[in-house]
Design an enzyme around this catalytic site. Structure first.
Site, short mmCIF file in Angstrom:
data_model
loop_
_atom_site.label_atom_id
_atom_site.label_comp_id
_atom_site.label_asym_id
_atom_site.label_seq_id
_atom_site.Cartn_x
_atom_site.Cartn_y
_atom_site.Cartn_z
N GLU A 161 -16.92 0.22 -34.59
CA GLU A 161 -15.78 0.97 -35.12
C GLU A 161 -14.42 0.27 -34.97
O GLU A 161 -13.46 0.85 -34.43
CB GLU A 161 -15.74 2.37 -34.46
N ASN A 202 -20.43 -2.73 -36.65
CA ASN A 202 -20.92 -1.41 -37.05
C ASN A 202 -19.71 -0.47 -37.22
O ASN A 202 -18.81 -0.48 -36.39
CB ASN A 202 -21.82 -0.91 -35.90
N HIS A 238 -22.73 8.74 -41.00
CA HIS A 238 -22.61 10.15 -40.56
C HIS A 238 -22.04 10.92 -41.74
O HIS A 238 -20.82 10.94 -41.96
CB HIS A 238 -21.71 10.25 -39.33
N GLU A 266 -26.92 4.91 -38.25
CA GLU A 266 -26.76 6.20 -37.55
C GLU A 266 -26.84 7.38 -38.50
O GLU A 266 -26.09 8.36 -38.36
CB GLU A 266 -25.42 6.22 -36.78
N ASP A 268 -27.08 10.64 -40.29
CA ASP A 268 -27.32 12.08 -40.20
C ASP A 268 -26.48 12.74 -41.29
O ASP A 268 -25.50 12.18 -41.76
CB ASP A 268 -27.07 12.67 -38.80
C1 XIL Z 1 -22.52 9.71 -29.87
C2 XIL Z 1 -23.72 10.23 -29.09
O1 XIL Z 1 -24.75 10.60 -29.97
C3 XIL Z 1 -23.31 11.43 -28.25
O2 XIL Z 1 -24.37 11.83 -27.41
C4 XIL Z 1 -22.10 11.05 -27.39
O3 XIL Z 1 -21.66 12.20 -26.70
C5 XIL Z 1 -20.98 10.52 -28.26
O4 XIL Z 1 -21.46 9.42 -29.02
N1 XIL Z 1 -20.77 6.68 -33.58
C6 XIL Z 1 -21.46 5.90 -32.69
C7 XIL Z 1 -22.33 6.54 -31.68
O5 XIL Z 1 -21.42 4.68 -32.79
O6 XIL Z 1 -22.38 5.80 -30.49
C8 XIL Z 1 -21.92 7.95 -31.39
O7 XIL Z 1 -22.90 8.53 -30.54
C9 XIL Z 1 -21.76 8.72 -32.67
C10 XIL Z 1 -20.70 8.12 -33.54
#
Ligand code: XIL
Length: 450
Positions: A161, A202, A238, A266, A268
């Site tokens: 990020e 990422n 996300h 990641e 979702d």
């Molecule tokens: C999130 C985890 O899933 C949670 O359990 C934690 O509390 C916060 O982080 N981007 C990312 C991940 O790169 O590491 C994050 O994971 C979600 C957003």
């Protein structure tokens, strides 16, 4: 988890049984069992991964994580704040456990993450550091953590990020102390510590073509020109139901055209709760769109979901009122999104999809008990095995089942065929029954087949 034996039982049919009018709920479009996602993905040389929580890797959670996925990402266990909560004192237990689990199950591991502005230990964020000290901290951290898993991890999200939404660099501990070159420094240190691991940058909201993904594109191009080690970009994904950017495949392609790997890291797809069938159907279409975009580009290595079950998702905690973002519900029942992933990976071609239904009915009911019946019927389709699931809404408990093998865990019930009745021919049906206990009310649950 209780196991209920298959077999005919005439016990517990109390006197004074009252026959009720048929209470029916018929499942919508049914899905027969596909091969596990990882088998489908392997056949396409793609990754299908999931983020995991180490402490949960037993029971049903562990079974699904091992059976369905060919790659694991520790959801939190490898973050700096997890591994070095106190300066110089390390906790590798959960990270080690996940890597061991993955190796025992023939899975890859994606390391996540080395350099980030979030989930750092307090001693690091609260400290006052010169740039020389920061540089040393960064190099030492990467050398230690990457070195620990040398040769065992497929890839690392080295930098996480780094960008703001407008494509400018995020002001972080690292950027403010070291300038933009913290990124090149981290990549170089990671390559030195494990030359075999694929090294990624990422970020989120970089799935489509936009200002942020273009900034990422310009960064990786300049790193390549300078000879800084960079192997790929991670698109977190996300996403929100109904809002998959239309340019995902085009965006993946432009990174691939630079000679880089692209991973969806990641995925979702969240919705406003409560979920309903319209939202779950849209979500399945959205999962399919992301999967298809990756499958279509050779250099897209694959897709990792950020938790495979709604019971292990960060969404409800981070986005209040939203959730249901993963391919399995909280009781580990696969959702339409799961089937969309399978189909995108080439599953479902030879299996019947529509055409079979499961129907739940309460046959008779007395003061504390009832007899239930489930009928699986096919028309224009056939099954060679079947599995149904439902969640009791009022504390009902199965006491005995016949012509099926049933397990109940909390309110969640799963029943699969006995050895002799897996086949449901086209135009035919199979029925099984059970006795259960109830009190207060005995509502008919929603049943799913598949
Ligand atoms: C999130 C985890 O899933 C949670 O359990 C934690 O509390 C916060 O982080 N981007 C990312 C991940 O790169 O590491 C994050 O994971 C979600 C957003």
């Amino acid at each position: 988890m209780r196991s209920l034996r298959t077999g005919l039982s005439l016990a517990s049919l109390a006197t004074g049984v009252a026959m009720l009018g048929a209470l029916l709920f018929t499942a919508p479009a049914a899905h027969a069992a596909d091969p596990p996602l990882r088998d489908l993905a392997d056949a396409k040389s793609k990754v299908i991964g999931t983020a995991v929580t180490g402490s949960k890797l037993t029971g049903t959670y562990g079974e699904i994580a091992g059976r369905e996925f060919n790659s694991l990402t520790p959801g939190n266990a490898m973050k700096w704040g997890s591994v070095e909560p106190t300066r110089g004192s390390f906790n590798w237990a959960e990270a080690d456990q996940i890597v061991d689990f993955a190796e025992a199950h023939g899975q890859q591991v994606r390391g996540h993450t080395l350099v980030w502005h979030s989930q750092n230990p307090g001693w690091l964020t609260n400290g006052t550091w010169t740039s020389a000290q920061l540089s040393q901290l960064l190099n030492d951290h990467i050398a230690l953590e990457v070195g620990r898993y040398k040769g065992r991890l497929a890839a690392w999200d080295v930098v996480n990020e780094p960008f703001n939404e407008d494509g400018t660099y995020r002001q972080t501990l690292w950027y403010n102390g070291l300038g933009v070159d913290y990124i090149a420094q981290a990549l170089t240190a990671a390559r030195a510590a494990d030359p075999a691991a694929r090294l990624y940058i990422n970020d989120y909201n970089v799935e489509g073509v936009n200002a942020k993904s273009t900034a990422l594109y310009n960064l990786v191009r300049s790193l390549q020109e300078r000879g800084v080690p960079i192997d790929g970009v991670g698109l977190q994904a996300h996403l929100i139901v109904g809002q998959v950017p239309s340019s995902v495949q085009q965006n993946i392609q432009r990174f691939a055209d630079l000679g880089l790997d692209v991973a969806i890291t990641e995925l979702d797809i969240r919705m406003q709760l409560p979920a309903d069938s319209a939202k779950l159907t849209q979500q399945a279409a959205d999962y399919r769109a992301v999967m298809n975009a990756c499958v279509a580009v050779a250099r897209c290595t694959g897709v990792t979901v950020w938790g495979f079950t709604d019971s292990d998702s960060w969404i409800p905690d981070t986005f209040p009122g939203q959730g249901a973002a993963t391919p399995y519900d909280e009781n580990y029942a696969p959702k339409p999104a799961y089937h969309a992933i399978a189909e995108s990976l080439g599953g479902g071609g030879s299996r019947p999809t529509d055409g079979c239904t499961a129907t739940y009915s309460v046959g008779s009911q007395w003061n504390t008990g009832f007899t239930g019946q489930v009928r699986i019927a096919c028309s224009g389709a056939a099954l060679s095995s079947w599995k149904v699931g439902w969640t009791f809404g009022a504390g009902q408990q199965i006491t005995q089942a016949w012509n099926a093998s049933c397990t109940q865990s909390g309110a969640a019930v799963t029943c699969s065929n006995a050895s002799y009745n897996g086949t449901v021919p086209d135009g035919g049906s199979v029925t099984f029954g059970f006795n259960g206990s109830w009190s207060g009310s005995n509502p008919v649950p929603t049943i799913t087949l598949g």
